[in-house]
Enzyme design. Structure first.
Site: not given
Ligand SMILES: *Cc1c(COP(=O)(O)O)cnc(C)c1O
Length: 392
Positions: A54, A179
């Site tokens: 972990r 993101d």
């Molecule tokens: C899919 C997605 C997430 C979440 O990710 P997971 O791997 O599904 O938990 C976050 N941000 C964006 C832009 C995504 O497309």
């Protein structure tokens, strides 16, 4: 220690080589899949850098090193999903802290902010960042994180990362999180534009084969990395070594896939734009996109996601389009080699209120495509058949 020879190399060279040094004992060119949960110590507390999986795992470390090299970051941390990456980063804020988020963030992120973070005493405000100046009035003395996505999902709106970073950094306690899932590091590296942390759903383009759920956070700051490493170990949302192995294998062709995703997305969006059955095509690579100039400035390409509206379309027409497709699978998610189509109003964005969907332009006639790496002619033929079935 001298930097590895690929440290300043091109993107493709780093994608293939970063973190992938041959095994010093066996010479194996591919890093071993290290399934062991524990590591033998030569004396109590004396080990070779690993004590428990972990806290650290060789396969995971190899993948983290590779993603850091592609995002132009110093540190990367892998998590068991994009969502737990978000949750872990939000744990840096703490009770009484404040977060400002772009208003059309990923649905799961929106849910976490509004339903979970609030429960933990974190206050979240949402803002339309088409004009970055809108951020100023939302910032407070307790604002710890500004969270953006660019382009957003599914209407592919852009946020000017440089402009937002300047505002965020005029507040000493605030960090900018970007993101970068939709662009992948091949087309956009937000750390170079002033972001403090880049997060990914590795599930999408980085793994690229629709067979792993995973997330990643990347930073250049030693202090942020130390804090995130502590939270990664304490919360424990770590990926399995096997998933890291698979995602690292996917990563090695990221540059090849992204080029082809983009070529195909351009061909598909130009075809859609030429069709009288289509009212609007949303793709940052089209001159008709209202932020095309910003896309050219802050991205190195335009990606593989295309959204469009059927002309005079309704739910029935959208359903006829989607059920006629043979190559595009009707499915949520994105970023894999195979093309996918979905209806955000009913699928990925169904949990929003009708008013919220309306405000974001997520109508019943808005269809989102994740354009894969097949042959463009075949994809266009499939879309043509769908349009013919949808609109008389
Ligand atoms: C899919 C997605 C997430 C979440 O990710 P997971 O791997 O599904 O938990 C976050 N941000 C964006 C832009 C995504 O497309």
């Amino acid at each position: 220690m001298a930097p590895p020879p690929h440290a300043k190399a091109g993107f493709g060279t780093r994608a293939v080589h970063a973190g992938q040094e041959p095994d010093p004992i066996t010479g194996a060119v591919i890093p071993a899949l290290s399934l062991s949960t524990t590591f033998a110590q030569s004396a109590a507390g004396v080990h070779k850098g690993y004590d428990y999986s972990r806290s650290g795992n060789p396969t995971r470390n190899a993948f983290e090193t590779a993603v850091a090299a592609l995002e132009n970051g110093k540190h990367a941390l892998a998590f068991s999903s994009g969502s737990v990456t978000t949750a872990t980063v939000l744990n840096m804020v703490g009770m009484g802290g404040h977060v400002v988020s772009v208003n059309d963030t990923y649905g799961g992120t929106f849910r976490y902010f509004t339903k979970v973070a609030k429960r933990n005493g974190v206050e979240v405000d949402f803002v339309d960042l088409a004009d970055p100046e809108n951020l100023r009035s939302k910032m407070k003395t307790n604002t710890r994180i500004v969270w953006i996505e660019t382009p957003t999902n599914p209407t592919l709106r852009l946020v000017d990362i440089v402009a937002v970073a300047q505002i965020v950094h005029s507040f000493p306690n605030a960090l900018l999180v970007v993101d970068n899932t939709f662009m992948s590091p091949y087309f956009q590296t937000p750390l170079d534009l002033g972001a403090d942390i880049v997060v990914h759903s590795v599930t999408k383009y980085i793994n690229g084969h629709s067979d792993v759920v995973m997330g990643m956070a990347v930073t250049n700051s030693d202090a942020i990395a130390e804090e995130l490493r502590f939270l990664q170990n304490s919360i424990g949302g770590v990926p399995s070594a096997f998933d890291c192995f698979l995602a690292n294998r996917g990563l090695k062709t990221l540059h090849l896939r992204m080029k082809r995703h983009e070529e195909n997305a351009i061909a598909v969006s130009r075809f859609l734009e030429s069709s009288p059955k289509v009212a609007q095509v949303i793709y940052p690579g089209l001159e008709s996109h209202p932020q095309h100039a910003l896309a050219k400035r802050q991205q190195r390409g335009f990606g593989g996601m295309v959204s469009f509206r059927l002309r005079n379309g309704d739910l029935a027409a959208s359903n006829r389009f989607l059920s006629t497709l043979k190559l595009f699978a009707l499915a949520e998610s994105l970023g894999g080699v195979e093309s996918l189509a979905e209806l955000p109003a009913v699928m990925t964005h169904a949990s929003l209120t009708p008013e919220a969907r309306e405000a974001l332009g997520v109508t019943d006639s808005l269809i989102r495509l994740s354009v894969g790496v097949e042959d463009a002619e075949d994809l266009i033929r499939d879309i043509q058949a769908g349009l013919d079935a949808a609109i008389a």
